[in-house]
Write a protein that holds these residues in place. Structure first.
Motif, mmCIF file in Angstrom:
data_model
loop_
_atom_site.group_PDB
_atom_site.id
_atom_site.type_symbol
_atom_site.label_atom_id
_atom_site.label_comp_id
_atom_site.label_asym_id
_atom_site.label_seq_id
_atom_site.Cartn_x
_atom_site.Cartn_y
_atom_site.Cartn_z
ATOM 1 N N GLU A 1 -2.600 2.986 -9.322
ATOM 2 C CA GLU A 1 -1.935 1.712 -9.613
ATOM 3 C C GLU A 1 -2.787 0.853 -10.540
ATOM 4 N N GLU B 1 -4.373 3.474 -4.708
ATOM 5 C CA GLU B 1 -4.805 2.197 -5.291
ATOM 6 C C GLU B 1 -5.364 2.387 -6.693
ATOM 7 N N PRO C 1 4.469 0.103 3.223
ATOM 8 C CA PRO C 1 3.095 0.202 2.720
ATOM 9 C C PRO C 1 2.551 1.627 2.802
ATOM 10 N N ASN C 2 2.017 2.093 1.684
ATOM 11 C CA ASN C 2 1.356 3.403 1.566
ATOM 12 C C ASN C 2 2.301 4.601 1.692
ATOM 13 N N LYS D 1 1.829 -2.119 -5.053
ATOM 14 C CA LYS D 1 1.655 -3.110 -3.986
ATOM 15 C C LYS D 1 1.968 -4.495 -4.521
ATOM 16 N N GLY D 2 2.709 -5.266 -3.742
ATOM 17 C CA GLY D 2 3.020 -6.625 -4.142
ATOM 18 C C GLY D 2 4.134 -6.734 -5.158
#
Length: 365
Positions: A102, A99, A267-268, A246-247
């Motif tokens: 990003e 995270e 995800p991840n 993400k997204g």
């Protein structure tokens, strides 16, 4: 040797896609519009196949019982032979670090253009902010802004290109790159085992491995059918590690059986692909696969890509264990530094850079 002529993209409002979106949000300049044969619909695009590209659970390789380990090694071999791509889960990199990288990457791309222009990608280089692999004034541009940095070994770094803003950028990238390096070293051990080689084969061969990172930002595009986010290519690395923001829109596509297959992010998870170096070393058994990025009309996309490759001093060629009567030698021996130079001084054109390594027969000369 004469220097390779380059026509680097000047980072300005006309050719910086984020600035284009601000100034003329519905316009696609001609420089970005692809010829008919290059547009995203030029080859059939498949729906994501059930289950998508193979998934490798690293914890089963590292901590699984005998059966789990054996099955996962077979899965890895199939992924490398038939797809050249896989997604790795349970990879051991902390979620908060994914995270954080990003966040600093996105924060960098959201800086004012004047700030980003302090770190320009200079002619003939692939580090800094701008567009790489641009060598002629009439070459089509990708709908993408890039920021690339050499990470390891330290002599490939250009400290002037490591940004002062956001303040936590450098520290976050150092930590992230260290963990991704460990992941690449770990994965290469299992790639070696899947080939019937000893686990340390690649680590011993590569010397002090070269590692670089490139962050890609793809703004929404009013006509995604006319442009490409990133031109089709294979990677010159041994392994490439891709983190998809993400997204983000689904943008990565790989060429399989002459069809572009979209890669649905898990995800991840991290997306891993085999590079040209592994294709050469395995004499074509494991293949570097052509891939590209497409854009989306409403969503943006962020990706963080790490390239892991042998030391520039290493001489490479097919490993004797993987050459036989049924699989005769396809590639010559060469210096990896020379191949790297060849790769970065040519525009992205599918797998054309691999011609550097292929043994030329009399019929093809």
């Amino acid at each position: 040797m004469a220097p390779v002529p380059t026509f680097p993209v000047k980072v300005g409002q006309i050719d910086d896609v984020q600035e284009l979106r601000k100034v003329e949000p519905s316009t696609i300049p001609e420089r970005f519009v692809r010829d008919l044969t290059e547009r995203p619909s030029s080859l059939a695009t498949a729906l994501s196949p059930p289950g998508g590209i193979p998934i490798i659970n690293l914890s089963k390789l590292m901590k699984g019982n005998h059966d789990e380990f054996h099955n996962e090694i077979l899965n890895l071999a199939t992924a490398c032979e038939e797809w050249g791509f896989f997604q790795v889960i349970d990879h051991g990199i902390e979620l908060n670090l994914l995270e954080n990288i990003e966040k600093v990457a996105k924060d960098f791309f959201m800086l004012p253009l004047e700030e980003k222009k302090k770190y320009p990608m200079l002619p003939g280089t692939v580090q800094g902010y701008g567009q790489a692999f641009v060598f002629s004034e009439n070459q089509k541009l990708d709908w993408c802004n890039m920021f690339a940095l050499g990470v390891e070994p330290h002599f490939i770094r250009n400290p002037k290109l490591w940004p002062a803003k956001p303040a936590e950028f450098s520290e976050t990238l150092e930590t992230y790159s260290r963990d991704v390096r460990k992941l690449c070293q770990c994965l290469l051990k299992y790639v070696a085992i899947s080939l019937g080689l000893k686990a340390e084969t690649f680590e011993e061969m590569f010397g002090v491995a070269v590692q670089a990172v490139r962050m890609n930002y793809y703004p929404p595009c009013p006509r995604p059918d006319l442009v490409l986010g990133l031109s089709p290519h294979s990677d010159g690395s041994a392994l490439t590690v891709l983190q998809q923001g993400k997204g983000s829109s689904v943008g990565l596509q790989i060429l399989k059986n002459n069809t572009w297959v979209p890669v649905q992010p898990i995800p991840n998870a991290l997306v891993i692909n085999v590079g040209d170096t592994i294709e050469v070393l395995t004499n074509g058994r494991y293949k570097s696969v052509e891939h590209r990025a497409v854009t989306h009309k409403e969503k943006d996309r962020l990706s963080i890509v790490t390239f892991y490759a042998p030391s520039y001093e290493v001489e490479l060629g097919p490993m004797p264990e993987l050459v036989n009567e049924n699989n005769p030698c396809k590639y010559r021996r060469y210096n990896h530094g020379e191949y790297s130079k060849h790769y970065v001084t040519n525009k992205l054109q599918g797998k054309k850079t691999m011609e550097f390594a292929k043994i030329q027969t009399q019929n093809s000369t």
